[in-house]
Design a protein around this motif. Structure first.
Motif, mmCIF file in Angstrom:
data_model
loop_
_atom_site.group_PDB
_atom_site.id
_atom_site.type_symbol
_atom_site.label_atom_id
_atom_site.label_comp_id
_atom_site.label_asym_id
_atom_site.label_seq_id
_atom_site.Cartn_x
_atom_site.Cartn_y
_atom_site.Cartn_z
ATOM 1 N N MET A 68 9.799 5.022 -6.171
ATOM 2 C CA MET A 68 9.277 3.863 -5.433
ATOM 3 C C MET A 68 8.033 3.328 -6.147
ATOM 4 S SD MET A 68 9.708 5.494 -1.658
ATOM 5 C CE MET A 68 9.600 7.149 -2.237
ATOM 6 N N ILE A 69 7.965 2.026 -6.257
ATOM 7 C CA ILE A 69 6.805 1.396 -6.906
ATOM 8 C C ILE A 69 6.185 0.404 -5.920
ATOM 9 C CG2 ILE A 69 6.035 -0.001 -8.875
ATOM 10 C CD1 ILE A 69 8.601 0.937 -10.353
ATOM 11 N N VAL A 70 4.876 0.477 -5.786
ATOM 12 C CA VAL A 70 4.158 -0.468 -4.913
ATOM 13 C C VAL A 70 3.422 -1.443 -5.822
ATOM 14 C CG1 VAL A 70 2.377 -0.684 -3.121
ATOM 15 C CG2 VAL A 70 3.824 1.356 -3.206
ATOM 16 N N PRO A 71 4.021 -2.600 -6.144
ATOM 17 C CA PRO A 71 3.349 -3.500 -7.078
ATOM 18 C C PRO A 71 2.128 -4.155 -6.456
ATOM 19 C CG PRO A 71 5.347 -4.518 -6.249
ATOM 20 C CD PRO A 71 5.314 -3.136 -5.694
ATOM 21 N N THR A 72 2.109 -4.224 -5.119
ATOM 22 C CA THR A 72 0.940 -4.802 -4.442
ATOM 23 C C THR A 72 0.810 -4.239 -3.030
ATOM 24 O OG1 THR A 72 -0.137 -6.834 -3.711
ATOM 25 C CG2 THR A 72 2.266 -6.803 -3.573
ATOM 26 N N LEU A 73 -0.427 -4.198 -2.555
ATOM 27 C CA LEU A 73 -0.649 -3.793 -1.160
ATOM 28 C C LEU A 73 -0.819 -5.038 -0.292
ATOM 29 C CD1 LEU A 73 -0.888 -1.045 0.276
ATOM 30 C CD2 LEU A 73 -3.355 -1.267 0.164
ATOM 31 N N ARG A 74 -0.814 -6.214 -0.955
ATOM 32 C CA ARG A 74 -1.009 -7.451 -0.192
ATOM 33 C C ARG A 74 0.240 -7.772 0.621
ATOM 34 N NH1 ARG A 74 -1.263 -11.767 -3.548
ATOM 35 N NH2 ARG A 74 -0.331 -10.580 -5.268
ATOM 36 N N CYS A 75 0.030 -8.426 1.756
ATOM 37 C CA CYS A 75 1.190 -8.743 2.585
ATOM 38 C C CYS A 75 0.916 -9.993 3.409
ATOM 39 C CB CYS A 75 1.509 -7.571 3.514
ATOM 40 S SG CYS A 75 3.071 -7.767 4.362
ATOM 41 N N ASP A 76 1.969 -10.772 3.649
ATOM 42 C CA ASP A 76 1.821 -11.971 4.493
ATOM 43 C C ASP A 76 1.975 -11.622 5.976
ATOM 44 O OD1 ASP A 76 4.507 -11.331 4.071
ATOM 45 O OD2 ASP A 76 5.169 -13.369 4.494
ATOM 46 N N HIS A 77 2.579 -10.439 6.260
ATOM 47 C CA HIS A 77 2.726 -10.003 7.651
ATOM 48 C C HIS A 77 1.538 -9.129 8.051
ATOM 49 C CE1 HIS A 77 6.887 -11.304 7.499
ATOM 50 N NE2 HIS A 77 7.081 -10.924 8.756
ATOM 51 N N HIS A 78 1.402 -8.940 9.355
ATOM 52 C CA HIS A 78 0.394 -7.997 9.846
ATOM 53 C C HIS A 78 1.071 -7.185 10.937
ATOM 54 C CE1 HIS A 78 -4.108 -7.267 10.508
ATOM 55 N NE2 HIS A 78 -3.414 -6.254 10.947
ATOM 56 N N PHE A 112 -5.675 -5.426 -5.499
ATOM 57 C CA PHE A 112 -4.696 -4.571 -4.824
ATOM 58 C C PHE A 112 -3.309 -4.669 -5.469
ATOM 59 C CE2 PHE A 112 -8.079 -5.268 -1.803
ATOM 60 C CZ PHE A 112 -8.291 -3.991 -1.298
ATOM 61 N N ASP A 113 -3.285 -4.983 -6.782
ATOM 62 C CA ASP A 113 -2.004 -5.129 -7.481
ATOM 63 C C ASP A 113 -1.946 -4.269 -8.731
ATOM 64 O OD1 ASP A 113 -2.252 -7.451 -5.754
ATOM 65 O OD2 ASP A 113 -0.564 -8.282 -6.870
ATOM 66 N N LEU A 114 -0.751 -3.823 -9.065
ATOM 67 C CA LEU A 114 -0.526 -3.270 -10.401
ATOM 68 C C LEU A 114 -0.547 -4.453 -11.367
ATOM 69 C CD1 LEU A 114 2.431 -0.736 -10.000
ATOM 70 C CD2 LEU A 114 0.260 -0.229 -11.129
ATOM 71 N N GLN A 115 -1.061 -4.250 -12.566
ATOM 72 C CA GLN A 115 -1.124 -5.345 -13.536
ATOM 73 C C GLN A 115 0.086 -5.285 -14.474
ATOM 74 O OE1 GLN A 115 -3.596 -7.639 -13.184
ATOM 75 N NE2 GLN A 115 -4.053 -6.347 -11.410
ATOM 76 N N SER A 116 0.552 -6.465 -14.908
ATOM 77 C CA SER A 116 1.699 -6.495 -15.833
ATOM 78 C C SER A 116 1.400 -5.690 -17.090
ATOM 79 C CB SER A 116 2.035 -7.931 -16.224
ATOM 80 O OG SER A 116 2.467 -8.603 -15.075
ATOM 81 N N SER A 117 0.112 -5.660 -17.491
ATOM 82 C CA SER A 117 -0.246 -4.902 -18.703
ATOM 83 C C SER A 117 0.012 -3.398 -18.523
ATOM 84 C CB SER A 117 -1.718 -5.122 -19.035
ATOM 85 O OG SER A 117 -2.504 -4.708 -17.922
ATOM 86 N N ALA A 176 4.355 -10.130 -5.456
ATOM 87 C CA ALA A 176 4.135 -9.722 -6.860
ATOM 88 C C ALA A 176 5.452 -9.875 -7.625
ATOM 89 C CB ALA A 176 3.648 -8.278 -6.907
ATOM 90 N N PHE A 177 6.145 -10.972 -7.355
ATOM 91 C CA PHE A 177 7.481 -11.093 -7.954
ATOM 92 C C PHE A 177 7.437 -11.211 -9.479
ATOM 93 C CE2 PHE A 177 11.645 -13.039 -8.818
ATOM 94 C CZ PHE A 177 12.395 -12.003 -8.310
ATOM 95 N N ASP A 178 6.367 -11.822 -10.008
ATOM 96 C CA ASP A 178 6.236 -11.896 -11.477
ATOM 97 C C ASP A 178 6.258 -10.496 -12.077
ATOM 98 O OD1 ASP A 178 5.968 -14.516 -11.197
ATOM 99 O OD2 ASP A 178 3.808 -14.630 -11.678
ATOM 100 N N PHE A 179 5.552 -9.589 -11.413
ATOM 101 C CA PHE A 179 5.492 -8.204 -11.899
ATOM 102 C C PHE A 179 6.897 -7.602 -11.907
ATOM 103 C CE2 PHE A 179 5.225 -3.667 -11.423
ATOM 104 C CZ PHE A 179 4.166 -3.290 -12.238
ATOM 105 N N ILE A 180 7.638 -7.828 -10.822
ATOM 106 C CA ILE A 180 8.994 -7.249 -10.715
ATOM 107 C C ILE A 180 9.887 -7.794 -11.828
ATOM 108 C CG2 ILE A 180 11.062 -7.108 -9.230
ATOM 109 C CD1 ILE A 180 9.175 -7.134 -6.797
ATOM 110 N N GLN A 181 9.786 -9.113 -12.054
ATOM 111 C CA GLN A 181 10.606 -9.726 -13.117
ATOM 112 C C GLN A 181 10.293 -9.098 -14.474
ATOM 113 O OE1 GLN A 181 9.383 -13.833 -12.123
ATOM 114 N NE2 GLN A 181 11.496 -14.374 -12.595
ATOM 115 N N THR A 182 9.011 -9.012 -14.775
ATOM 116 C CA THR A 182 8.618 -8.475 -16.087
ATOM 117 C C THR A 182 9.055 -7.015 -16.221
ATOM 118 O OG1 THR A 182 6.697 -9.874 -15.886
ATOM 119 C CG2 THR A 182 6.670 -8.328 -17.701
#
Ligand code: SF4
Lengths: 467, 90
Positions: free
Chosen positions: A93-103, A119-124, A153-159
């Motif tokens: 399991m990978i958590v690319p971000t802890l940010r969320c639009d829901h609460h 609160f994100d993993l970086q593409s680097s 963090a969809f950019d991260f997932i794509q990369t």
């Protein structure tokens, strides 16, 4: 055979007076009553030939002549069962971000607002991440993106996907994105076409419960998830989305609505379980709904689902199915909660947005709440693992050797959850007489024996085994 | 209130296993004299009746387990040991 020896057994008297027995080979048999148990195993006076034959075939008793071979068969079945739980593939399991639009009220990880940074993993970090994954696990890789809301963090997932495909080959991995679907858009749908990517989303028991707990500013989480499931079905295919349902007090009357929602969306599977008290999930939520409350709901739900199946509408409830598979020793019965030794670390690993590595999703939740540093087993920048504490947790998770479980008839099918017990009892075994984990799984196993007494329901469950 | 049970009827292990599964609302402490186990319960008369009933049911259950297991306990241990040894060779 009227002269026989008993092999080791466990038993449990069901509410209707029948008595379930099991053995180290994890085969089960249901006796008519406790007296049959006494006759067969305490007094050695059973004379019912059919029953004795069945008990012999299932390795509960043996003749003197067959003693060695029956013991050998039991040993080998026991060893195979443990081996299966030891060697099932690991979910990464990978958590690319802890940010969320829901609460959400039962969010277990204390998500942060969608516009925060840090609160994100970086593409680097992707090359280190891939290096780490390929070092600790063999293909085919099962990867799940969790959050926060991973679509932020969809950019991260794509990369990650593109680089991982180059590294391991398309045929060697599969990705699931666990998402509320509120942020899915055309560009995401288009990118997913033809890729090894699916989605897992949440539908709670009824619109009222869903919108109350899965809070969006627009208050339309339920409507959005339905619209977007339909969209994925239409554009990517039905097999690309699965659902999970979390039952809270507000959903306890929502069993019919839940089934209706799934059927209206053309979904043929669901996975339903009670809200859990891990991490930051509001404790009140979990305490509010007792396992007894949940089981009242669940029995009504399953009754509706089984009757839908009997009238020709296919719908599988996977939480029940996984318990049924565990009772039958099915080869595909791997489920992290129902493993002994526990699935923690050996069958799951979670890499969070800081690059820290945990032995399970629950471990990161408990870490986030209590800051239990010993639950961090490594970091993606360094393939060395700190396993001292985790090994101890696993060593305590062979349930044949644990107070409470050692006498339990379901020991061979049930699991062990050291992180749950660590959170609730401060140590990995816990007191099973107070344990929600124990009460839940025991109730489901009991319920299955209640259900399969009726041949027509047993036929439905047997049919699910082939799907 | 005190529940006293003869030591001749139940072994300590049966007793402790039965108490383990006693519902959490019954708060108990355990003491002993030469011939008896003494369970001190902090509860009303009605709860005492229920607790007594529940405890006896559990004692019965664990006593039967003890009898059945006594015939196969050594074999069970031998099977587990052999299986774990086989696994460690794999
Ligand atoms: S957790 Fe409970 S149901 Fe599961 S094996 Fe242990 S005692 Fe049995």
């Amino acid at each position: 055979m009227t002269n026989y020896k008993s092999l080791p057994i466990k038993f449990r008297e069901l509410k209707d007076g029948r008595t379930v027995i099991s053995n180290l080979a994890n085969t089960y048999h249901v006796l008519d009553n406790i007296q049959s148990l006494r006759d067969a195993f305490e007094l050695g006076q059973c004379t019912d030939k059919n029953l004795l034959n069945e008990l012999e075939q299932k390795l509960f008793i043996t003749s003197d002549a067959d003693f060695e071979s029956k013991v050998h068969l039991t040993t080998s079945a026991f060893s195979k069962r443990i081996n299966k739980d030891l060697t099932s593939p690991r979910l990464i399991m990978i958590v690319p971000t802890l940010r969320c639009d829901h609460h959400c009220s039962y969010c277990q990880v204390s998500r942060v607002n969608a516009d925060l940074s840090g609160f994100d993993l970086q593409s680097s970090q992707i090359p280190s991440l891939i290096n780490y994954i390929t070092k600790i696990e063999k293909p085919p890789y099962k990867i799940e993106f969790q959050g926060g809301e991973p679509l932020l963090a969809f950019d991260f997932i794509q990369t990650f996907y593109e680089q991982f495909e180059i590294e391991v080959g398309k045929e060697n991995f599969n990705i699931v994105i666990a998402t509320s679907l509120s942020l899915i858009d055309e560009s995401i749908i288009n990118w997913c076409r033809g890729k090894n990517v699916g989605f897992s989303t949440s539908i709670d028991a009824g619109k009222k419960a869903h919108n109350k707990h899965r809070k969006l500013i627009t208050k339309d989480s339920f409507e959005l998830v339905q619209k977007n499931i339909n969209w994925i079905h239409h554009e990517l295919g039905r097999e690309k989305i699965g659902t999970v349902t979390t039952v809270t007090r507000d959903g306890l009357e929502g069993y019919d609505e839940l089934v209706d929602t799934h059927l209206a969306l053309g979904l043929i599977g669901m996975f339903v379980r009670p809200v859990s008290s891990y991490g930051f999930a509001e404790e009140k939520q979990a305490k509010d709904i007792s396992i007894i409350d949940f089981m009242v709901f669940y029995k009504k739900l399953i009754s509706r689902i089984l009757n839908e199946n009997l009238s020709g509408t296919p719908l599988i409830e996977h939480f029940l199915l996984i318990h049924y598979k565990r009772l039958l020793n099915s080869p595909s019965a791997a489920y992290i909660d129902l493993m002994a030794p526990a699935g923690y670390l050996k069958n799951s690993i979670l890499i969070d947005y800081t690059g820290n590595v945990f032995g399970s999703d629950e471990a990161r939740m408990v870490y986030r709440k209590y800051g239990a540093d010993e639950l961090i087993i490594g970091h993606i920048n360094n393939t060395e693992l700190n396993l001292e504490h985790s090994t101890q947790l696993l060593a305590h998770s062979f349930n044949f050797d644990v107070p409470g479980c050692s006498d339990c008839v379901y020991q061979g099918s049930c699991g062990s959850d050291p992180i749950y017990h660590l959170q609730d009892f401060g140590e990995p075994i816990g007191d099973k007489s107070y344990s929600r984990f124990c009460e839940l799984h025991k109730s489901i196993f009991d319920f299955i024996f209640e259900l399969i007494r009726d041949q027509k329901y047993k036929n439905v469950l047997d049919g699910w085994l082939n799907d | 209130m005190i529940l006293s049970l003869s030591k001749k009827l139940y072994s300590e292990l049966v007793f402790r296993k039965a108490l383990y599964w006693l519902k959490s609302e019954y708060q108990w402490t355990m003491e002993e004299n030469e011939g008896e186990w003494l369970i001190k319960l902090n509860c009303s008369q009605e709860d005492f009746v229920n607790c007594n009933y529940e405890l006896h049911k559990l004692l019965n259950d664990y006593s039967l387990r003890e009898k059945i297991d006594s015939q196969t306990d050594d074999l069970k241990l031998a099977i587990i040991r052999k299986a774990l040894k086989d696994l460690s060779k794999e």
